[in-house]
Design an enzyme around this catalytic site. Sequence first.
Site, PDB file in Angstrom:
ATOM      1  N   LYS A  77      19.874 -28.534   0.030  1.00 55.09           N
ATOM      2  CA  LYS A  77      19.899 -29.576   0.380  1.00 55.09           C
ATOM      3  C   LYS A  77      21.443 -30.439   0.185  1.00 55.09           C
ATOM      4  CE  LYS A  77      16.151 -30.538  -3.052  1.00 55.09           C
ATOM      5  NZ  LYS A  77      15.890 -31.433  -4.162  1.00 55.09           N
ATOM      6  N   ASP A 111      14.611 -37.384  -4.164  1.00 55.76           N
ATOM      7  CA  ASP A 111      14.251 -36.925  -4.782  1.00 55.76           C
ATOM      8  C   ASP A 111      14.194 -38.352  -6.708  1.00 55.76           C
ATOM      9  OD1 ASP A 111      13.383 -34.443  -4.365  1.00 55.76           O
ATOM     10  OD2 ASP A 111      15.388 -33.641  -4.578  1.00 55.76           O
TER      11      ASP A 111
END
Length: 269
Positions: A77, A111
């Site tokens: 990420k 997220d």
Amino acid sequence: MKNDVYEWIEAPAGDFAVIGSPIHHSLSPRMHQAAFDALGLKASYHAIHVPVGQVSEALDHLSILGYRGVNVTVPHKEAAFEWARSHSDIAADLRVCNTLELGSGKGHNTDVIGIQTCLSHLGVSQGKVLVLGAGGSAKAAVYAMGRSGLEVGLWNRTMSRAEELASSLGESVYLLPEPYLGGFDLVINTTSVSLSSESLPLDWSQAKPGLVVFDLAYAEGLTPLLEDAVSHGHRMLDGRRMLMEQGAAAFEIWWGQPAPRDAMIEAIS
Ligand code: ATR
């Protein structure tokens, strides 16, 4: 269920993908394919293995192959953030991307919205939250809690990582030397303990009766943490809902239309 996994250099032409290492157990291909099928969208979604250190080359390669969007999972990420040419505000604050638009090169972090939507689903809008862990998922959780106006306590096995996380976000977080449950309304587990046979040193006798326990991980049945929560009479939520909500937010970025959430959760339940 195991996916058909391609090494990035051998990836077929396609539309969407999830990249990670490992990636064979990801539920994203099943969930996104179910979303495409539910809406009659003609598109493919592949699981693609990308080793550490090859994220940028792999994303350039997938762009050339015609991929439009990519979900990014552990441990890529941060590398996805570095690859992206522009960022949504949240991704820029966190310096972490889990969703990419390959055409424009824009990076997003869904997220945070996934965690926030789970909080509304749980009916948690105020009070004190204990975040367990200090990795990338904890960063998104602490940021989401701070934005939702919740008071955040943070515990990590390695205290120095918790200190780094708190100072990198500049959120007002108080650090706990032990995972003390007393006084908290919600506990969010972001550690990888639920994926191993180890357990966290929690003393459930300290917990308030109305405590809600949210594990970002999921297992075949309940994770050991959630089994404990249920046996002590607490409400709980596992990581499938979070997986669905962050995936639905990615779908909406790529397609510009509401995601078929029911079909997506059903595909991974
Ligand atoms: P992610 O990006 O998914 O959050 P990560 O950066 O690898 O993953 O972080 C894993 C988290 O799980 C860390 O908070 C880690 O604690 P340490 O910083 O002390 O390593 C935590 N973790 C992993 N195994 C653990 C265990 N057995 N007990 C407690 N915490 C554990």
